[in-house]
Design a protein around this motif. Structure first.
Motif, PDB file in Angstrom:
ATOM      1  N   THR A  84      -1.785   8.946   0.368  1.00  0.00           N
ATOM      2  CA  THR A  84      -1.456   9.520  -0.937  1.00  0.00           C
ATOM      3  C   THR A  84      -2.409  10.647  -1.342  1.00  0.00           C
ATOM      4  O   THR A  84      -1.990  11.643  -1.948  1.00  0.00           O
ATOM      5  CB  THR A  84      -1.461   8.420  -2.013  1.00  0.00           C
ATOM      6  N   ALA A 114       2.855   0.073  -6.326  1.00  0.00           N
ATOM      7  CA  ALA A 114       3.927   1.053  -6.489  1.00  0.00           C
ATOM      8  C   ALA A 114       5.306   0.407  -6.361  1.00  0.00           C
ATOM      9  O   ALA A 114       6.260   0.819  -7.040  1.00  0.00           O
ATOM     10  CB  ALA A 114       3.772   2.170  -5.458  1.00  0.00           C
ATOM     11  N   THR A 143       6.089  -1.224  -9.857  1.00  0.00           N
ATOM     12  CA  THR A 143       6.578  -0.308 -10.883  1.00  0.00           C
ATOM     13  C   THR A 143       7.992   0.162 -10.549  1.00  0.00           C
ATOM     14  O   THR A 143       8.832   0.316 -11.437  1.00  0.00           O
ATOM     15  CB  THR A 143       5.637   0.897 -11.042  1.00  0.00           C
ATOM     16  N   LYS A 144       8.263   0.352  -9.262  1.00  0.00           N
ATOM     17  CA  LYS A 144       9.594   0.817  -8.857  1.00  0.00           C
ATOM     18  C   LYS A 144      10.656  -0.233  -9.142  1.00  0.00           C
ATOM     19  O   LYS A 144      11.724   0.086  -9.686  1.00  0.00           O
ATOM     20  CB  LYS A 144       9.601   1.177  -7.371  1.00  0.00           C
ATOM     21  N   GLU A 189      10.219   9.608  -2.867  1.00  0.00           N
ATOM     22  CA  GLU A 189       9.370   8.586  -2.256  1.00  0.00           C
ATOM     23  C   GLU A 189      10.218   7.697  -1.358  1.00  0.00           C
ATOM     24  O   GLU A 189      11.370   7.395  -1.665  1.00  0.00           O
ATOM     25  CB  GLU A 189       8.714   7.718  -3.327  1.00  0.00           C
ATOM     26  N   GLN A 202       7.951   7.054 -12.392  1.00  0.00           N
ATOM     27  CA  GLN A 202       7.160   6.163 -11.543  1.00  0.00           C
ATOM     28  C   GLN A 202       5.663   6.464 -11.679  1.00  0.00           C
ATOM     29  O   GLN A 202       4.836   5.554 -11.831  1.00  0.00           O
ATOM     30  CB  GLN A 202       7.611   6.348 -10.081  1.00  0.00           C
ATOM     31  N   LYS A 248       5.170   6.361  -0.138  1.00  0.00           N
ATOM     32  CA  LYS A 248       4.613   5.968  -1.412  1.00  0.00           C
ATOM     33  C   LYS A 248       3.130   5.669  -1.252  1.00  0.00           C
ATOM     34  O   LYS A 248       2.705   5.277  -0.152  1.00  0.00           O
ATOM     35  CB  LYS A 248       5.390   4.791  -1.994  1.00  0.00           C
ATOM     36  N   SER A 249       2.355   5.890  -2.304  1.00  0.00           N
ATOM     37  CA  SER A 249       2.749   6.478  -3.572  1.00  0.00           C
ATOM     38  C   SER A 249       2.812   8.005  -3.483  1.00  0.00           C
ATOM     39  O   SER A 249       2.060   8.628  -2.734  1.00  0.00           O
ATOM     40  CB  SER A 249       1.756   6.103  -4.667  1.00  0.00           C
ATOM     41  N   ILE A 287       2.476   3.993 -13.235  1.00  0.00           N
ATOM     42  CA  ILE A 287       1.228   3.748 -12.514  1.00  0.00           C
ATOM     43  C   ILE A 287       0.047   4.267 -13.318  1.00  0.00           C
ATOM     44  O   ILE A 287      -1.002   3.616 -13.416  1.00  0.00           O
ATOM     45  CB  ILE A 287       1.286   4.403 -11.116  1.00  0.00           C
ATOM     46  N   LEU A 307      -1.745   1.802  -5.860  1.00  0.00           N
ATOM     47  CA  LEU A 307      -0.976   2.904  -5.274  1.00  0.00           C
ATOM     48  C   LEU A 307      -0.194   2.474  -4.042  1.00  0.00           C
ATOM     49  O   LEU A 307       0.691   3.208  -3.585  1.00  0.00           O
ATOM     50  CB  LEU A 307      -1.900   4.067  -4.928  1.00  0.00           C
TER      51      LEU A 307
END
Length: 323
Positions: A75, A179, A182-183, A121, A307, A96-97, A311, A175
């Motif tokens: 990342t 991730a 959150t997705k 992503e 997204q 991702k992230s 985060i 991350l």
């Protein structure tokens, strides 16, 4: 759809194991190049996949006969190389992230918009047939009104030479495993969810080991999620509704041979439903190619920013601990 030419930037084990085979089996993509910093690491991979080896990432950026770059880099390297790829007019499928922070995400999306390039992503789980089955079960009303989503993604500690322990490269559990959390919250509760609580636990080097978060949408639906590098393996989603509960056992990382098991519970009733195996790596590259062909990228830009916002909210608002 015309065949789209693609180059791979980086030679990670995941790219070799999952995404390069998906690319080479695609009817709509032609693998042209593999770019690596190391000839010794990548020469056999390029040869076995019948593509040209390029030394250095810039050499792939400079190629005119590439439509798409697949980028399995850490990342912390994304802003530099995504920006260069997008400015050269290439679409980007990135691991991702997407970004280390919200500011970086907004910068890259602005470049993508300016050059009318798709950037996404690689959350391939959303192309798996089990995800479609879950969505269909929700839409059918079989669970009633969904009030609560619970999800966990975590795994045992990684070797210390793994880039995920390197903060400069975008390391840390949030991350990576976070991730996904959150997705999944975004996909199930919508893009307008708000963080209502979070915690993160760091080691003494400043790398986050694990964390928890809670999100809520304007309908009152709640997602409770947990993620980490210090777990026994967990990869689950649980939906609690007014009529029943649905649980999964391998929702984010199902191998192509894995037959997912859905557990559907109602009052006095429990069913185990075994679904057919599916290859979501193949599904992701085909989906990406179809979106490139469509030219309609706005909702994917919005998803990236949302997204990154979620985060960022965890990073800035979580209660923190150090062990």
């Amino acid at each position: 759809m015309d065949s789209l030419k693609i180059g791979v930037m980086g030679c990670s084990s995941f790219a070799q194991r999952a995404m390069i085979p998906a690319i080479t089996s695609s009817k709509h993509l032609e693998l042209k190049y593999l770019a690596s910093r190391s000839k010794s690491k990548a020469s056999d991979v390029a040869l076995s996949n019948n593509c040209d080896l390029l030394i250095g990432y810039q050499s792939l950026i400079d190629k005119d006969d590439v439509d798409i770059i697949y980028m399995p880099l850490p990342t912390g390297l994304h802003e530099e190389w995504c920006t260069k790829a997008l400015k050269s007019g290439k679409h980007v499928l990135v691991e991702k992230s997407f970004a280390t922070d919200l500011t970086s995400a907004k910068k890259m999306v602005e470049v993508a918009q300016k050059n009318h390039c798709l950037i996404m992503e690689n959350f391939q789980f959303q192309t798996h047939s089990q995800w479609k089955w879950i969505q269909g079960t929700i839409s059918s009303g079989d669970l009633g009104d969904i009030h609560l989503v619970r999800s966990t993604f975590g795994f045992p500690p990684l070797p210390r030479d793994n880039f995920r322990w390197n903060k400069k490269l975008g390391g840390g559990a949030l991350l990576d495993a976070g991730a996904y959390m959150t997705k999944i919250s975004q996909l199930l509760l919508g893009n307008e969810i708000s963080l209502i609580g979070a915690s993160q636990t760091f080691d003494k080097s400043g790398v986050d080991l694990y964390g928890e978060a809670m999100f809520q949408n304007d309908k009152g639906q709640v997602a409770q999620v947990a993620f980490g590098f210090d777990y026994f393996y967990q990869c689950s989603v649980e939906l609690l509704g007014t009529k029943g509960k649905l649980s999964t056992n391998r929702v984010f990382t199902a191998p192509p041979s894995h037959a997912p098991i859905m557990i559907l519970e109602k009052q006095g009733e429990r069913k185990e439903i075994t679904l057919s195996p599916d290859n979501h790596y193949n599904g992701m590259v085909e989906w990406f190619a179809s979106i490139v062909d469509s030219g309609d990228y706005d909702c994917h830009y919005e998803s990236l920013i949302d997204q990154a916002r979620l985060i960022n909210d965890i990073c800035t608002k979580a209660v923190t601990f150090t062990i």
